[in-house]
Design an enzyme around this catalytic site. Structure first.
Site, PDB file in Angstrom:
ATOM      1  N   ASP A  50      22.453  63.357  75.186  1.00 29.19           N
ATOM      2  CA  ASP A  50      21.598  64.644  74.937  1.00 29.19           C
ATOM      3  C   ASP A  50      22.506  65.709  74.806  1.00 29.19           C
ATOM      4  O   ASP A  50      23.422  65.857  75.837  1.00 29.19           O
ATOM      5  CB  ASP A  50      20.300  64.684  75.867  1.00 29.19           C
ATOM      6  CG  ASP A  50      19.545  65.728  75.226  1.00 29.19           C
ATOM      7  OD1 ASP A  50      18.577  65.565  74.558  1.00 29.19           O
ATOM      8  OD2 ASP A  50      19.705  67.166  75.521  1.00 29.19           O
ATOM      9  N   GLU A 203      14.692  67.791  65.365  1.00 30.08           N
ATOM     10  CA  GLU A 203      13.143  67.969  65.003  1.00 30.08           C
ATOM     11  C   GLU A 203      12.890  69.336  64.670  1.00 30.08           C
ATOM     12  O   GLU A 203      12.295  70.169  65.169  1.00 30.08           O
ATOM     13  CB  GLU A 203      12.695  67.861  66.540  1.00 30.08           C
ATOM     14  CG  GLU A 203      12.731  66.507  67.192  1.00 30.08           C
ATOM     15  CD  GLU A 203      12.152  66.187  68.502  1.00 30.08           C
ATOM     16  OE1 GLU A 203      11.288  66.751  68.900  1.00 30.08           O
ATOM     17  OE2 GLU A 203      12.204  65.003  69.023  1.00 30.08           O
ATOM     18  N   GLU A 322      16.056  58.779  67.501  1.00 32.92           N
ATOM     19  CA  GLU A 322      15.995  59.230  68.877  1.00 32.92           C
ATOM     20  C   GLU A 322      14.621  58.815  69.262  1.00 32.92           C
ATOM     21  O   GLU A 322      13.767  58.929  68.791  1.00 32.92           O
ATOM     22  CB  GLU A 322      16.173  60.845  69.132  1.00 32.92           C
ATOM     23  CG  GLU A 322      15.994  61.388  70.522  1.00 32.92           C
ATOM     24  CD  GLU A 322      15.677  62.608  70.625  1.00 32.92           C
ATOM     25  OE1 GLU A 322      16.545  63.487  70.133  1.00 32.92           O
ATOM     26  OE2 GLU A 322      14.578  63.188  71.172  1.00 32.92           O
TER      27      GLU A 322
END
Ligand code: NAG
Ligand code: NAG
Ligand code: NAG
Length: 526
Positions: A50, A203, A322
């Site tokens: 991340d 996203e 992901e």
């Protein structure tokens, strides 16, 4: 019919807790050894780091720990995706004072004193990160050559293929992507001869919530096209991969983003990526982790995405860019324990069968509780499960069907084995129930020798499901030392017609001489 109960040399493996088999269910399955349904990417099981690890650049140094290098290297071949919420707040700010070229992989080892210090600080840093996530308050982060160098060295020295997620929130007045910072980064990476591939944005469906910026799918597709043009002007990145749009799972306006993006951006990408989590980490339960309905929810969503992509761009690869058990950093006490293995292994099995080509696990190490390697850089149960999967499961997907005694709590997947032995198949199985089930397999397969790999918690019952330790065929799994992993050896069973598993177990059965015609192909020769 001969059962392993009488012939198995390690019979203790197969006894349920009270040693009886009175309640056992019988189940008969068909294995189709002649047809390969599909073939996934050899890097099917891949991992992420991340971008929050880079919020303070010093933490990137953790990736130079010999332990994490050893653990990552054993998962090769795989992609290493660097991305996440904070990627869209990261701005490359080169220091331009000329840096030394990185030394060889061996010379990179992080000194133990510094490693200890960083690990302690990382624990504190996690609290800060969590707070930011809760308030959705993100600040712009500057990163230097050092972050890129450490990341690339980690990937390269571990044999992983790096994917770097670029900031898609740098926007010009007309709302199009401002590519100038990405251009500086690409040029730096090219000057270092770093082989890597790229993504743009994480996203995009929640850009408005995170940053107050709305970007529609069609615009994002144009931005990807712009990035592809930049790449095609670079000798090194002309043929490199570009993946996106890393959109959340399909519902509401995310579907508009997906469809808009495909209209303008499908030609720019090598694979369409979306993200998937089963549950919310803040309000989930142990039961959810063992619930066949929740595991099955992946099917509809995957089919939905595959359909939409296929409509616009037939044949385009679709990846889970992901994914993990629970969003919001994972479920504390569940996502990092033995029980998480059911969601993980089922996702791998189902994903391959349904049509996904790559599944990237959030995360290898770092943020949240869904990591494969904990904050002390020790491997968790899902790490060992991933390692076994890599060693035993090949990319060719075969069909397994239940003929009788179907039980939703017993889940089965079949692949060619990951082995040089042609014709060998691996049956992946999961027992989500507290009851005993015997699986009968066809004579052709059952005449083969079987290597069995059963993963169980180190403790019995429900408590054991939440353990951070795991046993393979009864033996606790641990690293031998910081640079050595144990040999994962199966228990050899003589040919027979029944397989039995303990309750709440994950298992791989490798039928070494199944002579599956689907697994003889030339493509299998390495
Ligand atoms: C893009 O960003 C750069 C760097 O911040 C800036 O100098 C440039 O003016 C921007 N371009 C546009 C078209 O907004
Ligand atoms: C990547 O690693 C290999 C050895 O594994 C090394 O020869 C090569 O120079 C490295 N490449 C870069 C760009 O660091
Ligand atoms: C499932 O778990 C039960 C409970 O112990 C066990 O008896 C049974 O053999 C298992 N079945 C399979 C197929 O793993």
């Amino acid at each position: 019919l001969r059962s392993f109960w009488t012939t198995c040399p390690c019979v203790s493996l197969f006894r349920d807790s009270n040693g009886t088999r009175s309640e056992s269910l019988d189940m008969t399955v068909d294995l189709d050894l002649t047809t390969m349904i599909r073939r996934v990417d050899p890097r099917f099981l891949s991992v992420t780091i991340d971008a929050s690890l880079a919020e303070e650049e010093k933490f990137m140094k953790l990736l130079s720990s010999p332990k994490i290098r050893t653990l990552a290297g054993a998962l090769s071949p795989a992609f290493l995706r660097f991305g996440g919420t904070r990627q869209d707040f990261m701005v490359f700010s080169p220091q331009s004072s000329l840096q030394d070229s990185l030394a060889s992989c061996e010379d990179l080892d992080l000194p133990p004193g510094l490693e200890k210090h960083l690990k302690e600080d990382w624990t504190l840093q996690q609290v800060v990160l969590l707070q930011e996530d809760l308030q959705r308050k993100y600040r712009r982060l500057k990163f230097t050559e050092s972050t890129v160098d450490l990341l690339h060295a980690f990937a390269n020295c571990s044999g992983l293929d790096l994917i770097f997620g670029l900031n898609a929130l740098l926007r010009s007045a007309d709302h199009s992507w401002n590519s100038s910072n990405a251009n500086v980064l690409l040029r730096y990476c090219e000057s270092r001869n770093y082989r890597m591939s790229w993504e743009l944005g994480n996203e995009p469906n929640s850009f408005e919530k995170k940053a107050g910026v709305r970007v529609d799918g069609y615009q994002l597709g144009l931005d990807f096209t712009r990035l592809r043009e930049m790449m095609s002007q670079s000798k090194l990145y002309r043929d490199a991969g570009l993946y996106g749009p890393d959109v959340g799972q399909p519902h509401g306006h995310r579907i508009d983003i997906m469809q808009g993006f495909l209209k303008s951006g499908a030609d720019a990408i090598d694979a369409f990526t979306w993200h998937h989590y089963y549950v919310n980490g803040r309000d989930t339960t142990l039961e959810d982790f063992l619930d066949p309905d929740i595991l099955d929810s992946l099917t509809l969503k995957t089919r939905d995405v595959l359909e939409k992509v296929d409509l616009v761009s037939p044949g385009k690869a679709v990846w889970l860019g992901e994914t993990s058990s629970a969003y919001g950093g994972g479920a504390v006490g569940l996502s990092d324990t033995f029980v998480a293995g059911f969601m993980w292994l089922d996702k791998l099995g189902l994903g391959a069968r349904l049509g996904l080509d790559v599944v990237m696990r959030q995360v290898l190490v770092g943020s949240g509780s869904y990591h494969l390697v904990d904050n002390n850089l020790d491997p968790l149960p899902d790490y060992w499960l991933s390692l076994l999967y890599k060693q035993l499961v090949g990319p060719e997907v075969l069909r397994v069907e239940t003929r009788s005694g179907s039980n939703r709590r017993v889940r089965l997947y079949l692949h060619c084995s990951h082995t040089q032995r042609p014709g060998s198949v691996t049956l992946v199985s999961m027992n989500l129930s507290g009851r005993s089930v015997r699986i009968s397999i066809p004579v052709l397969v059952s005449s083969s020798s079987v290597d069995v790999f059963v993963l169980q918690s180190d403790a019995p019952g429900k408590e054991g499901l939440c353990s951070r330790s795991v046993k393979l065929n009864g033996e606790l799994l641990n690293m031998v030392d910081d640079k050595t992993l144990p040999d994962l050896r199966g228990a050899r069973l003589p040919p027979g017609q029944h397989l039995e598993l303990p309750a709440f177990s994950l298992a791989f059965f490798v039928f070494t001489d199944a002579r599956a015609t689907a697994c003889q192909g030339r493509g299998r020769l390495r």
